[in-house]
Design a protein around this motif. Structure first.
Motif, PDB file in Angstrom:
ATOM      1  N   VAL A  31      -3.465  -5.870  38.345  1.00 37.31           N
ATOM      2  CA  VAL A  31      -3.094  -6.406  39.657  1.00 37.31           C
ATOM      3  C   VAL A  31      -4.306  -6.404  40.580  1.00 37.31           C
ATOM      4  O   VAL A  31      -4.549  -7.377  41.315  1.00 37.31           O
ATOM      5  N   ALA A  32      -5.078  -5.315  40.524  1.00 38.39           N
ATOM      6  CA  ALA A  32      -6.269  -5.227  41.380  1.00 38.39           C
ATOM      7  C   ALA A  32      -7.271  -6.323  41.040  1.00 38.39           C
ATOM      8  O   ALA A  32      -7.905  -6.902  41.929  1.00 38.39           O
ATOM      9  N   VAL A  33      -7.417  -6.613  39.750  1.00 40.23           N
ATOM     10  CA  VAL A  33      -8.352  -7.660  39.327  1.00 40.23           C
ATOM     11  C   VAL A  33      -7.865  -9.033  39.778  1.00 40.23           C
ATOM     12  O   VAL A  33      -8.630  -9.837  40.335  1.00 40.23           O
ATOM     13  N   LEU A  34      -6.590  -9.306  39.564  1.00 45.57           N
ATOM     14  CA  LEU A  34      -6.061 -10.638  39.839  1.00 45.57           C
ATOM     15  C   LEU A  34      -5.796 -10.883  41.322  1.00 45.57           C
ATOM     16  O   LEU A  34      -5.987 -11.999  41.814  1.00 45.57           O
ATOM     17  N   VAL A  35      -5.371  -9.840  42.043  1.00 41.07           N
ATOM     18  CA  VAL A  35      -5.004 -10.005  43.455  1.00 41.07           C
ATOM     19  C   VAL A  35      -6.168  -9.685  44.382  1.00 41.07           C
ATOM     20  O   VAL A  35      -6.429 -10.419  45.342  1.00 41.07           O
ATOM     21  N   PHE A  36      -6.882  -8.592  44.095  1.00 39.67           N
ATOM     22  CA  PHE A  36      -7.947  -8.137  44.988  1.00 39.67           C
ATOM     23  C   PHE A  36      -9.342  -8.499  44.501  1.00 39.67           C
ATOM     24  O   PHE A  36     -10.333  -8.187  45.159  1.00 39.67           O
ATOM     25  N   GLY A  37      -9.431  -9.121  43.330  1.00 35.33           N
ATOM     26  CA  GLY A  37     -10.731  -9.555  42.826  1.00 35.33           C
ATOM     27  C   GLY A  37     -11.637  -8.423  42.387  1.00 35.33           C
ATOM     28  O   GLY A  37     -12.864  -8.537  42.453  1.00 35.33           O
ATOM     29  N   TRP A  38     -11.063  -7.320  41.898  1.00 38.81           N
ATOM     30  CA  TRP A  38     -11.884  -6.197  41.439  1.00 38.81           C
ATOM     31  C   TRP A  38     -12.768  -6.622  40.273  1.00 38.81           C
ATOM     32  O   TRP A  38     -12.362  -7.407  39.407  1.00 38.81           O
ATOM     33  N   GLY A  39     -13.967  -6.034  40.253  1.00 37.31           N
ATOM     34  CA  GLY A  39     -14.864  -6.167  39.120  1.00 37.31           C
ATOM     35  C   GLY A  39     -14.999  -4.834  38.421  1.00 37.31           C
ATOM     36  O   GLY A  39     -14.171  -3.931  38.576  1.00 37.31           O
ATOM     37  N   ALA A  40     -16.089  -4.657  37.688  1.00 37.64           N
ATOM     38  CA  ALA A  40     -16.282  -3.439  36.906  1.00 37.64           C
ATOM     39  C   ALA A  40     -16.514  -2.217  37.796  1.00 37.64           C
ATOM     40  O   ALA A  40     -16.043  -1.116  37.480  1.00 37.64           O
ATOM     41  N   THR A  41     -17.219  -2.387  38.919  1.00 37.05           N
ATOM     42  CA  THR A  41     -17.559  -1.226  39.750  1.00 37.05           C
ATOM     43  C   THR A  41     -16.332  -0.492  40.273  1.00 37.05           C
ATOM     44  O   THR A  41     -16.221   0.729  40.106  1.00 37.05           O
ATOM     45  N   PRO A  42     -15.370  -1.158  40.925  1.00 36.01           N
ATOM     46  CA  PRO A  42     -14.194  -0.417  41.388  1.00 36.01           C
ATOM     47  C   PRO A  42     -13.360   0.157  40.245  1.00 36.01           C
ATOM     48  O   PRO A  42     -12.740   1.224  40.414  1.00 36.01           O
ATOM     49  N   LEU A  43     -13.341  -0.512  39.094  1.00 32.72           N
ATOM     50  CA  LEU A  43     -12.588   0.041  37.966  1.00 32.72           C
ATOM     51  C   LEU A  43     -13.199   1.349  37.487  1.00 32.72           C
ATOM     52  O   LEU A  43     -12.495   2.337  37.258  1.00 32.72           O
ATOM     53  N   VAL A  44     -14.520   1.356  37.332  1.00 28.51           N
ATOM     54  CA  VAL A  44     -15.201   2.588  36.924  1.00 28.51           C
ATOM     55  C   VAL A  44     -14.997   3.671  37.983  1.00 28.51           C
ATOM     56  O   VAL A  44     -14.771   4.845  37.654  1.00 28.51           O
ATOM     57  N   ALA A  45     -15.039   3.288  39.259  1.00 23.29           N
ATOM     58  CA  ALA A  45     -14.822   4.246  40.346  1.00 23.29           C
ATOM     59  C   ALA A  45     -13.399   4.799  40.296  1.00 23.29           C
ATOM     60  O   ALA A  45     -13.167   5.995  40.530  1.00 23.29           O
ATOM     61  N   LEU A  46     -12.420   3.933  40.002  1.00 20.61           N
ATOM     62  CA  LEU A  46     -11.027   4.383  39.906  1.00 20.61           C
ATOM     63  C   LEU A  46     -10.865   5.413  38.804  1.00 20.61           C
ATOM     64  O   LEU A  46     -10.224   6.450  38.997  1.00 20.61           O
ATOM     65  N   TYR A  47     -11.471   5.162  37.643  1.00 21.55           N
ATOM     66  CA  TYR A  47     -11.326   6.095  36.533  1.00 21.55           C
ATOM     67  C   TYR A  47     -12.085   7.399  36.810  1.00 21.55           C
ATOM     68  O   TYR A  47     -11.699   8.460  36.304  1.00 21.55           O
ATOM     69  N   TRP A  48     -13.144   7.327  37.621  1.00 18.42           N
ATOM     70  CA  TRP A  48     -13.812   8.573  38.041  1.00 18.42           C
ATOM     71  C   TRP A  48     -12.909   9.358  38.988  1.00 18.42           C
ATOM     72  O   TRP A  48     -12.791  10.586  38.864  1.00 18.42           O
ATOM     73  N   LEU A  49     -12.271   8.676  39.921  1.00 17.63           N
ATOM     74  CA  LEU A  49     -11.336   9.357  40.824  1.00 17.63           C
ATOM     75  C   LEU A  49     -10.165   9.960  40.053  1.00 17.63           C
ATOM     76  O   LEU A  49      -9.647  11.026  40.428  1.00 17.63           O
ATOM     77  N   GLU A  50      -9.763   9.291  38.978  1.00 11.05           N
ATOM     78  CA  GLU A  50      -8.705   9.850  38.129  1.00 11.05           C
ATOM     79  C   GLU A  50      -9.134  11.196  37.558  1.00 11.05           C
ATOM     80  O   GLU A  50      -8.321  12.112  37.412  1.00 11.05           O
ATOM     81  N   ASN A  51     -10.423  11.348  37.240  1.00  6.32           N
ATOM     82  CA  ASN A  51     -10.924  12.639  36.761  1.00  6.32           C
ATOM     83  C   ASN A  51     -10.677  13.741  37.786  1.00  6.32           C
ATOM     84  O   ASN A  51     -10.356  14.881  37.433  1.00  6.32           O
ATOM     85  N   LEU A  52     -10.868  13.421  39.067  1.00 10.18           N
ATOM     86  CA  LEU A  52     -10.643  14.413  40.120  1.00 10.18           C
ATOM     87  C   LEU A  52      -9.175  14.807  40.184  1.00 10.18           C
ATOM     88  O   LEU A  52      -8.839  15.981  40.386  1.00 10.18           O
ATOM     89  N   VAL A  53      -8.298  13.818  40.020  1.00 13.97           N
ATOM     90  CA  VAL A  53      -6.858  14.099  40.010  1.00 13.97           C
ATOM     91  C   VAL A  53      -6.513  15.008  38.830  1.00 13.97           C
ATOM     92  O   VAL A  53      -5.759  15.980  38.977  1.00 13.97           O
ATOM     93  N   ILE A  54      -7.084  14.712  37.663  1.00 12.80           N
ATOM     94  CA  ILE A  54      -6.837  15.539  36.480  1.00 12.80           C
ATOM     95  C   ILE A  54      -7.330  16.969  36.717  1.00 12.80           C
ATOM     96  O   ILE A  54      -6.675  17.943  36.340  1.00 12.80           O
ATOM     97  N   GLY A  55      -8.493  17.107  37.370  1.00 13.43           N
ATOM     98  CA  GLY A  55      -9.011  18.431  37.693  1.00 13.43           C
ATOM     99  C   GLY A  55      -8.073  19.199  38.598  1.00 13.43           C
ATOM    100  O   GLY A  55      -7.839  20.411  38.414  1.00 13.43           O
ATOM    101  N   LEU A  56      -7.509  18.515  39.602  1.00 12.78           N
ATOM    102  CA  LEU A  56      -6.554  19.159  40.514  1.00 12.78           C
ATOM    103  C   LEU A  56      -5.356  19.704  39.751  1.00 12.78           C
ATOM    104  O   LEU A  56      -4.948  20.862  39.952  1.00 12.78           O
TER     105      LEU A  56
END
Length: 228
Positions: A31-56
């Motif tokens: 949805v982010a790619v199709l609606v918000f025009g995300w590229g590789a950078t925000p996707l990689v950033a999202l998966y990095w933020l997911e690491n922080l959630v997993i750590g919590l």
């Protein structure tokens, strides 16, 4: 590992509404790619933020495991700050690399807050996607670890080290996909490949969760049979 390719296991896995909800969350970046025009950078950033959630949630799992047994309390008191510092440094180094890899590194060494701000600001609507990941992890924590009582049999060391293998495996794949996305003449293909790798990884995790539940049920039936 071969049980991941068992069609019957996958079918049982996705009879569980939580597994379906997890799959939906994993697919949300489309949805982010199709609606918000995300590229590789925000996707990689999202998966990095997911690491922080997993750590919590790893910290919360260690705490719950500590309170489940008096013998574990002192171990948990030591492990929580140790894990927070060690895993935090791991994620920090990983975040610095990813930001530089995305050619958005700036000058000097960023602070932790700078990295989080960069990641949250890298794509439109990022906070909502992180919130979805946070909620999904919270639901699994409450339903599986607390309500189903997994914390009673959990091992402190196992809980502390469990995130590392996961994020190393996933992010090696993500970095390879990001290389394709940044360098390809068809960047959308690379971005969709990134999402596909994360979805496949999520399916494997859900299948493993179902496999463990099947084993618990089987063990319970064996115990019941021996008692009878």
């Amino acid at each position: 590992m071969k049980f991941f390719f068992d069609p019957d296991l996958i079918a049982r896995t996705y009879r569980d509404p939580l597994a379906v909800a997890s799959l939906v969350v994993d697919l949300l970046p489309i949805v982010a790619v199709l609606v918000f025009g995300w590229g590789a950078t925000p996707l990689v950033a999202l998966y990095w933020l997911e690491n922080l959630v997993i750590g919590l949630f790893t910290v919360l799992r260690i705490v719950a495991t500590g309170f489940a047994n008096v013998a574990n309390v002192f171990g948990a008191i030591f492990m929580v700050p140790f894990f927070t510092v060690h895993y935090g440094m791991f994620c920090y180094g990983h975040g610095v690399f990813l930001r530089a890899f995305a050619m958005d590194g700036g000058v000097g060494s960023p602070g932790v807050g700078d990295l989080i701000s960069w990641a949250l600001g890298s794509g439109q609507g990022m906070a909502y996607f992180v919130l979805a990941i946070l909620i999904m992890n919270g639901v699994f924590y409450v339903s599986d670890f607390l309500i189903r009582g997994e914390y009673r049999n959990a091992n402190l060391a196992t809980e502390m080290f469990s995130p590392y293998g996961r994020i190393v495996t996933l992010h090696v794949a993500i970095i390879l996909g990001a290389l394709l996305a940044f360098g390809s003449d068809e960047p959308l293909f690379g971005v969709l490949l990134l999402i596909l790798m994360r979805v496949v990884f999520g399916i494997a995790l859900s299948a493993y969760r179902q496999h463990r539940r099947d084993r618990e049920i089987g063990a319970g039936m064996d115990e019941l049979g021996s008692t009878v």
